[in-house]
Design a protein around this motif. Structure first.
Motif, PDB file in Angstrom:
ATOM      1  N   MET A   1       0.827  -1.191   0.000  1.00  0.00           N
ATOM      2  CA  MET A   1       0.000   0.000   0.000  1.00  0.00           C
ATOM      3  C   MET A   1       0.871   1.256   0.000  1.00  0.00           C
ATOM      4  O   MET A   1       0.553   2.230  -0.646  1.00  0.00           O
ATOM      5  N   ALA A   2       1.968   1.219   0.734  1.00  0.00           N
ATOM      6  CA  ALA A   2       2.846   2.379   0.785  1.00  0.00           C
ATOM      7  C   ALA A   2       3.499   2.625  -0.570  1.00  0.00           C
ATOM      8  O   ALA A   2       3.718   3.771  -0.963  1.00  0.00           O
ATOM      9  N   ILE A   3       3.784   1.547  -1.311  1.00  0.00           N
ATOM     10  CA  ILE A   3       4.372   1.688  -2.642  1.00  0.00           C
ATOM     11  C   ILE A   3       3.366   2.345  -3.576  1.00  0.00           C
ATOM     12  O   ILE A   3       3.724   3.210  -4.380  1.00  0.00           O
ATOM     13  N   ALA A   4       2.086   1.997  -3.479  1.00  0.00           N
ATOM     14  CA  ALA A   4       1.052   2.614  -4.306  1.00  0.00           C
ATOM     15  C   ALA A   4       0.918   4.101  -3.972  1.00  0.00           C
ATOM     16  O   ALA A   4       0.725   4.924  -4.867  1.00  0.00           O
ATOM     17  N   ALA A   5       1.049   4.444  -2.689  1.00  0.00           N
ATOM     18  CA  ALA A   5       0.982   5.849  -2.287  1.00  0.00           C
ATOM     19  C   ALA A   5       2.168   6.616  -2.851  1.00  0.00           C
ATOM     20  O   ALA A   5       2.021   7.760  -3.290  1.00  0.00           O
ATOM     21  N   LEU A   6       3.340   5.993  -2.857  1.00  0.00           N
ATOM     22  CA  LEU A   6       4.511   6.632  -3.465  1.00  0.00           C
ATOM     23  C   LEU A   6       4.268   6.901  -4.945  1.00  0.00           C
ATOM     24  O   LEU A   6       4.554   7.990  -5.448  1.00  0.00           O
ATOM     25  N   ILE A  10       4.092  10.535  -6.742  1.00  0.00           N
ATOM     26  CA  ILE A  10       5.014  10.891  -7.819  1.00  0.00           C
ATOM     27  C   ILE A  10       4.258  11.357  -9.060  1.00  0.00           C
ATOM     28  O   ILE A  10       4.643  12.349  -9.686  1.00  0.00           O
ATOM     29  N   THR A  11       3.174  10.670  -9.411  1.00  0.00           N
ATOM     30  CA  THR A  11       2.407  11.124 -10.578  1.00  0.00           C
ATOM     31  C   THR A  11       1.789  12.488 -10.308  1.00  0.00           C
ATOM     32  O   THR A  11       1.688  13.320 -11.207  1.00  0.00           O
ATOM     33  N   GLY A  12       1.386  12.733  -9.061  1.00  0.00           N
ATOM     34  CA  GLY A  12       0.858  14.044  -8.695  1.00  0.00           C
ATOM     35  C   GLY A  12       1.905  15.135  -8.814  1.00  0.00           C
ATOM     36  O   GLY A  12       1.641  16.226  -9.304  1.00  0.00           O
ATOM     37  N   LEU A  13       3.142  14.832  -8.353  1.00  0.00           N
ATOM     38  CA  LEU A  13       4.243  15.793  -8.492  1.00  0.00           C
ATOM     39  C   LEU A  13       4.508  16.109  -9.960  1.00  0.00           C
ATOM     40  O   LEU A  13       4.649  17.277 -10.342  1.00  0.00           O
ATOM     41  N   ASN A  14       4.580  15.067 -10.778  1.00  0.00           N
ATOM     42  CA  ASN A  14       4.867  15.265 -12.197  1.00  0.00           C
ATOM     43  C   ASN A  14       3.773  16.071 -12.893  1.00  0.00           C
ATOM     44  O   ASN A  14       4.071  16.981 -13.677  1.00  0.00           O
ATOM     45  N   ALA A  15       2.527  15.748 -12.614  1.00  0.00           N
ATOM     46  CA  ALA A  15       1.419  16.461 -13.250  1.00  0.00           C
ATOM     47  C   ALA A  15       1.394  17.924 -12.806  1.00  0.00           C
ATOM     48  O   ALA A  15       1.198  18.833 -13.633  1.00  0.00           O
ATOM     49  N   SER A  16       1.604  18.158 -11.525  1.00  0.00           N
ATOM     50  CA  SER A  16       1.608  19.536 -11.019  1.00  0.00           C
ATOM     51  C   SER A  16       2.763  20.335 -11.611  1.00  0.00           C
ATOM     52  O   SER A  16       2.616  21.506 -11.955  1.00  0.00           O
ATOM     53  N   GLU A  17       3.921  19.695 -11.727  1.00  0.00           N
ATOM     54  CA  GLU A  17       5.087  20.365 -12.307  1.00  0.00           C
ATOM     55  C   GLU A  17       4.816  20.757 -13.765  1.00  0.00           C
ATOM     56  O   GLU A  17       5.129  21.876 -14.190  1.00  0.00           O
ATOM     57  N   ARG A  18       4.236  19.856 -14.519  1.00  0.00           N
ATOM     58  CA  ARG A  18       3.927  20.160 -15.929  1.00  0.00           C
ATOM     59  C   ARG A  18       2.887  21.260 -16.040  1.00  0.00           C
ATOM     60  O   ARG A  18       2.971  22.134 -16.902  1.00  0.00           O
ATOM     61  N   GLY A  51      -2.948   7.169  -9.261  1.00  0.00           N
ATOM     62  CA  GLY A  51      -2.269   8.395  -9.657  1.00  0.00           C
ATOM     63  C   GLY A  51      -3.107   9.266 -10.565  1.00  0.00           C
ATOM     64  O   GLY A  51      -4.308   9.058 -10.731  1.00  0.00           O
ATOM     65  N   VAL A  52      -2.422  10.235 -11.159  1.00  0.00           N
ATOM     66  CA  VAL A  52      -3.092  11.219 -11.992  1.00  0.00           C
ATOM     67  C   VAL A  52      -2.248  11.463 -13.236  1.00  0.00           C
ATOM     68  O   VAL A  52      -1.036  11.301 -13.224  1.00  0.00           O
ATOM     69  N   SER A  53      -2.914  11.798 -14.321  1.00  0.00           N
ATOM     70  CA  SER A  53      -2.200  12.181 -15.538  1.00  0.00           C
ATOM     71  C   SER A  53      -2.705  13.552 -15.966  1.00  0.00           C
ATOM     72  O   SER A  53      -3.718  14.042 -15.469  1.00  0.00           O
ATOM     73  N   ILE A  54      -1.979  14.159 -16.872  1.00  0.00           N
ATOM     74  CA  ILE A  54      -2.328  15.507 -17.309  1.00  0.00           C
ATOM     75  C   ILE A  54      -2.277  15.554 -18.824  1.00  0.00           C
ATOM     76  O   ILE A  54      -1.476  14.872 -19.463  1.00  0.00           O
ATOM     77  N   SER A  55      -3.186  16.317 -19.384  1.00  0.00           N
ATOM     78  CA  SER A  55      -3.147  16.601 -20.812  1.00  0.00           C
ATOM     79  C   SER A  55      -3.410  18.089 -20.976  1.00  0.00           C
ATOM     80  O   SER A  55      -3.835  18.763 -20.038  1.00  0.00           O
ATOM     81  N   PHE A  56      -3.128  18.579 -22.150  1.00  0.00           N
ATOM     82  CA  PHE A  56      -3.306  20.000 -22.402  1.00  0.00           C
ATOM     83  C   PHE A  56      -4.303  20.187 -23.529  1.00  0.00           C
ATOM     84  O   PHE A  56      -4.235  19.513 -24.549  1.00  0.00           O
ATOM     85  N   GLN A  57      -5.220  21.105 -23.310  1.00  0.00           N
ATOM     86  CA  GLN A  57      -6.288  21.354 -24.252  1.00  0.00           C
ATOM     87  C   GLN A  57      -6.102  22.756 -24.824  1.00  0.00           C
ATOM     88  O   GLN A  57      -6.004  23.737 -24.082  1.00  0.00           O
ATOM     89  N   ALA A  58      -6.033  22.829 -26.134  1.00  0.00           N
ATOM     90  CA  ALA A  58      -5.854  24.123 -26.789  1.00  0.00           C
ATOM     91  C   ALA A  58      -7.144  24.923 -26.716  1.00  0.00           C
ATOM     92  O   ALA A  58      -8.247  24.370 -26.755  1.00  0.00           O
ATOM     93  N   GLN A  59      -6.987  26.224 -26.580  1.00  0.00           N
ATOM     94  CA  GLN A  59      -8.146  27.102 -26.591  1.00  0.00           C
ATOM     95  C   GLN A  59      -8.429  27.527 -28.022  1.00  0.00           C
ATOM     96  O   GLN A  59      -7.612  27.323 -28.922  1.00  0.00           O
ATOM     97  N   GLN A  60      -9.575  28.105 -28.225  1.00  0.00           N
ATOM     98  CA  GLN A  60      -9.977  28.536 -29.560  1.00  0.00           C
ATOM     99  C   GLN A  60      -8.983  29.565 -30.097  1.00  0.00           C
ATOM    100  O   GLN A  60      -8.596  30.499 -29.411  1.00  0.00           O
ATOM    101  N   LEU A  61      -8.560  29.364 -31.320  1.00  0.00           N
ATOM    102  CA  LEU A  61      -7.599  30.269 -31.931  1.00  0.00           C
ATOM    103  C   LEU A  61      -8.253  31.579 -32.322  1.00  0.00           C
ATOM    104  O   LEU A  61      -9.394  31.615 -32.761  1.00  0.00           O
TER     105      LEU A  61
END
Length: 108
Positions: A1-6, A10-18, A51-61
């Motif tokens: 369980m602790a490994i899953a929390a790690l 980590i995925t949260g850190l990476n997504a927030s950083e991006r 964990g979490v992942s992140i994507s980027f959505q373009a706004q209307q040009l």
């Protein structure tokens, strides 16, 4: 369980950083004519709790001669939220690390 929390932390850190990087890019280009910022979209990984992942959505040009589409108030608020997410993910990792240490010490 602790490994899953790690892993989740980590995925949260990476997504927030991006997301912070994306927001900084938008702020840096606030004076660029025709610049259209992208919006960070967070999504929970499957299975739930992994964990979490992140994507980027373009706004209307807009037209190329239009002013930058960056809203400073929105980007500032987003930056504060992403920083808080980063800090909370770091706390998850810290707690998981302490739990792993406790498990190792208990079995030693």
């Amino acid at each position: 369980m602790a490994i899953a929390a790690l892993s989740s932390g980590i995925t949260g850190l990476n997504a927030s950083e991006r997301a912070l990087g994306n927001s900084a890019h938008a702020i840096a280009n606030i004076g660029t004519q025709g610049f259209q910022p992208t919006q960070a979209v967070f999504k929970e990984n499957a299975p739930a709790g992994s964990g979490v992942s992140i994507s980027f959505q373009a706004q209307q040009l807009q037209a190329a001669d239009a002013p930058s589409g960056t809203d400073l108030a929105t980007e500032t608020t987003n930056s504060l939220v992403y920083k808080a997410q980063f800090d909370l993910s770091a706390k998850v990792i810290q707690a998981a690390d302490q739990n792993i240490g406790t498990l190792i010490n208990t079995k030693a």
